[in-house]
Design a protein around this motif. Structure first.
Motif, short mmCIF file in Angstrom:
data_model
loop_
_atom_site.label_atom_id
_atom_site.label_comp_id
_atom_site.label_asym_id
_atom_site.label_seq_id
_atom_site.Cartn_x
_atom_site.Cartn_y
_atom_site.Cartn_z
N SER A 4 0.87 -1.18 0.00
CA SER A 4 0.00 0.00 0.00
C SER A 4 0.90 1.23 0.00
CB SER A 4 -0.91 0.00 1.22
OG SER A 4 -0.16 0.27 2.37
N VAL A 5 0.48 2.25 -0.75
CA VAL A 5 1.40 3.36 -1.01
C VAL A 5 1.36 4.47 0.04
CG1 VAL A 5 1.70 3.00 -3.49
CG2 VAL A 5 -0.25 4.33 -2.66
N GLU A 6 0.38 4.46 0.91
CA GLU A 6 0.39 5.44 2.00
C GLU A 6 1.50 5.06 2.99
OE1 GLU A 6 -2.53 3.31 1.85
OE2 GLU A 6 -3.03 4.51 0.08
N PRO A 7 1.93 6.03 3.79
CA PRO A 7 2.86 5.64 4.86
C PRO A 7 2.23 4.56 5.73
CG PRO A 7 2.71 8.03 4.71
CD PRO A 7 1.66 7.48 3.79
N LYS A 8 3.03 3.60 6.15
CA LYS A 8 2.50 2.53 6.99
C LYS A 8 2.14 3.08 8.36
CE LYS A 8 3.20 -0.56 3.78
NZ LYS A 8 3.57 0.26 2.62
N ALA A 9 1.17 2.43 9.01
CA ALA A 9 0.72 2.97 10.29
C ALA A 9 0.72 1.93 11.40
CB ALA A 9 -0.68 3.58 10.13
N ILE A 40 16.64 10.34 3.34
CA ILE A 40 16.21 10.97 2.10
C ILE A 40 14.72 10.71 1.86
CG2 ILE A 40 18.49 10.91 1.04
CD1 ILE A 40 17.49 8.48 -0.61
N ARG A 41 14.19 11.36 0.86
CA ARG A 41 12.77 11.21 0.56
C ARG A 41 12.43 9.75 0.24
NH1 ARG A 41 8.87 15.44 -1.33
NH2 ARG A 41 7.74 13.77 -0.30
N ARG A 42 11.22 9.37 0.67
CA ARG A 42 10.67 8.04 0.36
C ARG A 42 11.48 6.87 0.94
NH1 ARG A 42 8.75 11.36 -3.85
NH2 ARG A 42 10.88 11.86 -4.28
N GLY A 44 11.15 6.02 4.13
CA GLY A 44 10.33 5.36 5.15
C GLY A 44 10.38 5.97 6.53
N LYS A 45 10.64 7.26 6.63
CA LYS A 45 10.68 7.92 7.95
C LYS A 45 9.30 7.98 8.60
CE LYS A 45 12.10 11.55 5.84
NZ LYS A 45 12.20 10.97 4.51
N THR A 46 8.31 8.45 7.82
CA THR A 46 6.97 8.59 8.38
C THR A 46 6.42 7.23 8.78
OG1 THR A 46 6.62 10.54 7.00
CG2 THR A 46 4.66 9.52 7.94
N SER A 47 6.64 6.23 7.92
CA SER A 47 6.16 4.88 8.24
C SER A 47 6.78 4.37 9.53
CB SER A 47 6.49 3.92 7.10
OG SER A 47 5.83 4.31 5.92
N LEU A 48 8.07 4.57 9.66
CA LEU A 48 8.76 4.11 10.86
C LEU A 48 8.15 4.76 12.10
CD1 LEU A 48 11.22 2.82 12.40
CD2 LEU A 48 12.44 4.96 11.94
N VAL A 65 4.13 18.56 9.40
CA VAL A 65 4.45 19.98 9.23
C VAL A 65 4.50 20.37 7.75
CG1 VAL A 65 6.01 21.85 9.87
CG2 VAL A 65 5.81 19.86 11.36
N ARG A 66 4.98 19.44 6.91
CA ARG A 66 5.04 19.73 5.46
C ARG A 66 3.64 20.00 4.92
NH1 ARG A 66 8.16 15.27 2.43
NH2 ARG A 66 6.36 14.05 2.99
N GLN A 67 2.71 19.19 5.37
CA GLN A 67 1.32 19.36 4.94
C GLN A 67 0.77 20.73 5.35
OE1 GLN A 67 -1.02 17.14 3.63
NE2 GLN A 67 -2.98 17.60 4.59
N1 LIG Z 1 9.40 -0.43 6.35
C1 LIG Z 1 8.49 -0.35 5.40
N2 LIG Z 1 7.76 -1.43 5.04
C2 LIG Z 1 6.84 -1.33 4.06
N3 LIG Z 1 6.59 -0.24 3.34
C3 LIG Z 1 7.28 0.87 3.64
C4 LIG Z 1 8.25 0.87 4.69
N4 LIG Z 1 8.79 2.10 4.76
C5 LIG Z 1 8.17 2.84 3.82
N5 LIG Z 1 7.26 2.12 3.14
C6 LIG Z 1 6.46 2.59 2.00
O1 LIG Z 1 7.32 3.43 1.23
C7 LIG Z 1 6.69 4.65 0.85
C8 LIG Z 1 7.41 5.84 1.46
O2 LIG Z 1 7.31 5.75 2.86
P1 LIG Z 1 7.19 7.01 3.83
O3 LIG Z 1 6.17 7.97 3.31
O4 LIG Z 1 7.05 6.50 5.18
O5 LIG Z 1 8.66 7.62 3.60
P2 LIG Z 1 9.20 9.03 4.05
O6 LIG Z 1 10.68 8.86 4.25
O7 LIG Z 1 8.41 9.59 5.15
O8 LIG Z 1 8.96 9.86 2.70
P3 LIG Z 1 8.86 11.45 2.50
O9 LIG Z 1 10.28 11.92 2.51
O10 LIG Z 1 8.23 11.58 1.15
O11 LIG Z 1 8.04 12.00 3.61
C9 LIG Z 1 5.24 4.48 1.28
O12 LIG Z 1 4.55 3.93 0.20
C10 LIG Z 1 5.30 3.46 2.42
O13 LIG Z 1 4.12 2.73 2.52
#
Ligand SMILES: Nc1ncnc2c1ncn2[C@@H]1O[C@H](COP(=O)(O)OP(=O)(O)OP(=O)(O)O)[C@@H](O)[C@H]1O
Ligand SMILES: [Mg+2]
Length: 371
Positions: A4-9, A40-42, A44-48, A65-67
């Motif tokens: 799923s493409v949203e940040p994991k929760a 870096i971007r994408r 997985g910071k928000t997901s973590l 905050v970005r939002q």
């Molecule tokens: N550990 C993980 N397991 C599964 N999916 C992940 C994991 N980390 C990130 N993802 C997926 O990767 C994508 C980017 O994750 P996320 O938005 O958390 O990254 P981010 O570092 O916060 O990005 P941004 O810099 O754009 O805020 C999302 O689709 C998320 O679901």
């Protein structure tokens, strides 16, 4: 679902990141007051952070905050306070007994109205006092209830666009609030560190202890296992050759891996179509994000990135290329531009060698017209 493409929760949907989760857990347990999560971007910071919070017994609020910045054009303190109160409201809806007492704590603040339905801001008085007053109430309430409050500012570097200096507020909180842990995340690592002024001896947060956690790309093995597990979840068979190619092209950046998995697994594209689409859509996305950063000196920024994408990686090689493409440039200006690209995460610099840490960014900057 892994793709799923949203940040994991939830922890269940989060692949790997055990080490980072443990660091967060231990840090909160120890009572650290300020934690910075970089990457870096994408990556997985928000997901973590979201997954970590979902498993927490302590109360928390996460502010995107970005939002706020993109919706409101700034991150003024009144809107930040409103978002914090919104976060409280969400918790209160859970109706736990603990929160009944919290309402009472907020009743002590003159500009907060507490009703059966929740909390709202009545008026905004002196802005700076607002946030500090609110944080004080939270801290005291935590003290009375032997708990900690976790306040997360996701992409905190956007807090620099405000009517007050949050680095001062954070430093004040650091010194005075023993029951609050702040977590700040940032994809523009250098910008966030600059904003917090962690390395500036004259700044309020200098010398304070900041726990710093770097979220890194997945290794080859982790990337391939991640993809395999995601496809297994969907009952789809894929071959190792393809997965290896995905890793080689997308370089362990989980956001791109997830998008590939989504396109192939959910949208049913073929391997080749999915990989092409990650690059095509990714390039557009990257360019729209990059635009804001490079606007003041677009051609020169692009020439720098273009040079590095072509494999020129030392200061003098890049500088020569930029002069050929865009005309004479002074050392001072060139240094400023290249440093900005590092601060924003578009370039990395290791042992005086520059690289582009994201293959989609590398593709984007070779395709765009420098002109
Ligand atoms: N550990 C993980 N397991 C599964 N999916 C992940 C994991 N980390 C990130 N993802 C997926 O990767 C994508 C980017 O994750 P996320 O938005 O958390 O990254 P981010 O570092 O916060 O990005 P941004 O810099 O754009 O805020 C999302 O689709 C998320 O679901
Ligand atoms: Mg994020």
């Amino acid at each position: 679902m892994l793709f799923s493409v949203e940040p994991k929760a939830t922890i269940r949907d989060l692949y790997d990141r055990e080490i980072e989760l443990n660091e967060l857990r231990n840090s909160v347990l120890r009572g650290d007051r300020l934690i910075a999560v970089y990457g870096i971007r994408r990556i997985g910071k928000t997901s973590l952070v979201r997954a970590f919070l979902s498993d927490l017994s302590q109360p928390y609020v996460l502010i995107d905050v970005r939002q706020i910045y993109f919706v409101e054009g700034n991150v003024n303190v009144s809107s930040l306070v409103r978002h914090v109160l919104d976060g409280f409201r969400k918790f209160m809806r859970k109706g736990e007994r603990l929160w009944e007492g919290f309402k009472d704590a907020l009743r002590g603040i003159s500009w907060v109205r507490v009703s059966a339905g929740g909390v709202e801001i009545k008026l905004s008085r002196k802005s700076r006092a607002n946030l500090i007053e609110l944080l004080n109430a939270v801290d005291e309430w935590c003290g009375r209830n032997s708990t900690r409050f976790i306040l997360v500012f996701d992409e905190a570097q956007y807090m620099r666009f405000s009517n007050i200096r949050y680095d001062g507020v954070l430093a004040w909180a650091y010194d005075n609030l023993s029951n609050v842990t702040f977590i700040v995340t940032g994809s523009e690592v250098g910008v966030l560190r600059n904003f917090l002024r962690i390395d500036d001896p004259k700044a309020p947060l200098y010398g304070r202890h900041v726990r710093e956690i770097y979220v890194d790309r997945f290794s080859r093995e982790t990337s391939i296992n991640f993809l395999r597990r995601g496809f297994t979840e969907l009952g789809i068979e894929v071959n190792d050759g393809e997965l290896n190619e995905v890793y080689e092209k997308l370089d362990g950046i989980v956001g791109w891996l997830t998008l590939y998995g989504y396109l192939r697994g959910i949208e049913k594209l073929s391997h080749r179509e999915a990989l092409d689409k990650v690059f095509n859509d990714g390039v557009k996305l990257v360019l729209s994000e990059l635009d804001a950063v490079i606007k003041p000196s677009r051609a020169r920024y692009l020439a720098i990135l273009n040079a590095v994408a072509r494999g020129l990686n030392t200061w003098s090689e890049i500088r020569r290329y930029v002069e050929v493409r865009t005309g004479e440039i002074s050392d001072t200006v060139f240094n400023k531009l290249i440093r900005n690209l590092v601060r924003y995460g578009y370039l990395s610099k290791v042992n005086n060698t520059y690289a582009i840490p994201d293959p989609v960014v590398a593709k984007a900057v070779t395709e765009v017209h420098i002109g």
